[in-house]
Design an enzyme around this catalytic site. Sequence first.
Site, PDB file in Angstrom:
ATOM      1  N   ASN A 101     -42.731  77.152  -0.436  1.00  0.00           N
ATOM      2  CA  ASN A 101     -42.840  78.830  -0.237  1.00  0.00           C
ATOM      3  C   ASN A 101     -41.641  79.302  -1.344  1.00  0.00           C
ATOM      4  OD1 ASN A 101     -40.335  77.844   0.936  1.00  0.00           O
ATOM      5  ND2 ASN A 101     -40.383  79.147   2.622  1.00  0.00           N
ATOM      6  N   CYS A 102     -41.137  78.661  -2.175  1.00  0.00           N
ATOM      7  CA  CYS A 102     -40.083  79.210  -3.515  1.00  0.00           C
ATOM      8  C   CYS A 102     -41.059  79.782  -4.294  1.00  0.00           C
ATOM      9  CB  CYS A 102     -39.535  78.176  -3.869  1.00  0.00           C
ATOM     10  SG  CYS A 102     -38.591  78.581  -5.475  1.00  0.00           S
ATOM     11  N   ASP A 103     -40.767  81.080  -4.779  1.00  0.00           N
ATOM     12  CA  ASP A 103     -41.572  82.160  -5.582  1.00  0.00           C
ATOM     13  C   ASP A 103     -41.412  81.157  -6.943  1.00  0.00           C
ATOM     14  OD1 ASP A 103     -41.935  83.804  -3.650  1.00  0.00           O
ATOM     15  OD2 ASP A 103     -40.384  85.086  -4.277  1.00  0.00           O
ATOM     16  N   LYS A 135     -43.967  78.434  -7.082  1.00  0.00           N
ATOM     17  CA  LYS A 135     -45.416  79.295  -6.954  1.00  0.00           C
ATOM     18  C   LYS A 135     -45.854  79.409  -8.249  1.00  0.00           C
ATOM     19  CE  LYS A 135     -45.065  80.975  -2.215  1.00  0.00           C
ATOM     20  NZ  LYS A 135     -44.972  82.392  -1.375  1.00  0.00           N
TER      21      LYS A 135
END
Length: 113
Positions: free
Chosen positions: A9-11, A14
């Site tokens: 879920n780390c931008d 991603k």
Amino acid sequence: MLTLYGIKNCDTVKKARKWLDQSNTTYQFHDFRTDGLTLAQLTDFAARTDWNTLLNRNSTSWRQLSSDQQSDLTQEKALLLMLNTPTLIKRPILDTGDKLIVGFTAERYQTEL
């Protein structure tokens, strides 16, 4: 095969995954939270790149550490902190087999891969 290490879920992770997918690059994804992390893996990372590069001193997790935890850092102390709090690790880490690429920019991935 390439292995991308991070937290799903780390931008930034991603963005790296999107870049790899769009460039049709085959890779495995290793999520520190679900797949785990060992001291041996961190020690390997530190042997292949400077442990200071791995430690994300700009993270919220870093700011939440006590001043005692942040002070007098050695490689051993930093690796144990990262092992206990994986969000202290700068993400993503792309293992090409030959080298580690810590962090993500499209330009760097384009150049390195």
